[in-house]
Design a protein around this motif. Sequence first.
Motif, mmCIF file in Angstrom:
data_model
loop_
_atom_site.group_PDB
_atom_site.id
_atom_site.type_symbol
_atom_site.label_atom_id
_atom_site.label_comp_id
_atom_site.label_asym_id
_atom_site.label_seq_id
_atom_site.Cartn_x
_atom_site.Cartn_y
_atom_site.Cartn_z
ATOM 1 N N VAL A 1 33.255 76.850 53.678
ATOM 2 C CA VAL A 1 33.464 76.546 52.269
ATOM 3 C C VAL A 1 32.202 76.117 51.389
ATOM 4 C CG1 VAL A 1 34.760 75.497 50.364
ATOM 5 C CG2 VAL A 1 35.837 76.055 52.561
ATOM 6 N N LYS A 2 31.573 75.211 52.154
ATOM 7 C CA LYS A 2 30.349 74.634 51.110
ATOM 8 C C LYS A 2 29.604 73.767 52.394
ATOM 9 C CE LYS A 2 30.795 71.013 48.704
ATOM 10 N NZ LYS A 2 31.057 69.993 47.585
ATOM 11 N N SER B 1 37.195 75.656 56.674
ATOM 12 C CA SER B 1 38.487 75.997 56.420
ATOM 13 C C SER B 1 39.134 76.968 57.319
ATOM 14 C CB SER B 1 38.793 76.325 54.789
ATOM 15 O OG SER B 1 40.279 76.799 54.712
ATOM 16 N N ASP C 1 38.391 71.233 55.460
ATOM 17 C CA ASP C 1 38.826 71.601 53.719
ATOM 18 C C ASP C 1 39.862 72.279 53.466
ATOM 19 O OD1 ASP C 1 37.841 71.083 50.976
ATOM 20 O OD2 ASP C 1 37.117 73.333 51.082
ATOM 21 N N ASP C 2 40.737 72.025 52.650
ATOM 22 C CA ASP C 2 41.953 73.009 52.451
ATOM 23 C C ASP C 2 41.921 73.540 51.028
ATOM 24 O OD1 ASP C 2 42.097 70.705 50.818
ATOM 25 O OD2 ASP C 2 44.365 70.660 51.624
ATOM 26 N N SER C 3 40.719 73.984 50.630
ATOM 27 C CA SER C 3 40.665 74.605 49.339
ATOM 28 C C SER C 3 41.380 76.041 49.540
ATOM 29 C CB SER C 3 39.199 74.545 48.926
ATOM 30 O OG SER C 3 38.439 75.171 49.779
ATOM 31 N N THR D 1 42.784 74.307 61.212
ATOM 32 C CA THR D 1 41.314 73.832 60.782
ATOM 33 C C THR D 1 41.168 72.123 61.226
ATOM 34 O OG1 THR D 1 41.780 74.761 58.408
ATOM 35 C CG2 THR D 1 40.448 72.904 58.596
ATOM 36 N N TYR E 1 31.736 71.861 55.348
ATOM 37 C CA TYR E 1 33.286 72.007 54.817
ATOM 38 C C TYR E 1 33.681 73.091 55.632
ATOM 39 C CZ TYR E 1 32.129 68.104 51.753
ATOM 40 O OH TYR E 1 31.463 67.080 51.326
#
Length: 122
Positions: free
Chosen positions: A36-37, A52, A95-97, A60, A50
């Motif tokens: 993610v990042k 996911s 991360d669960d975005s 995850t 991060y």
Amino acid sequence: MASFKMGRIAADMQRELSALFREVKDPRVSGLLSIVKIDVSGDLSYAKVYISAIDGPDATARSVAGLKSAAGFLRRELGRRLSLRKAPELRFVADDSIVQSAHIARIIDSFDNLEEEKQAGE
């Protein structure tokens, strides 16, 4: 260091780590991981990655545990591929975005469907 250089290093790290994840042989690491990042410290000594998984938060968490055990291998290979003087210590964070964004998209779609039903009923 200039912020554009840090951004470029983070993007290079993201590209190489994505390729390296496919080489990790730990069965806990999911094949459907996405980065993610990446936050890189100013002195390049630490990088917070991060992660996911599309399979959900349980996959995850398992993948993060597997990546933590493979952190030495990933750090060494990252240093070789990017020709960094000092490869940063990798810290993996679940991360669960992606799950949250999918949930928000479903909510928006349901509102759109309500609007269509409301207009069709009038």
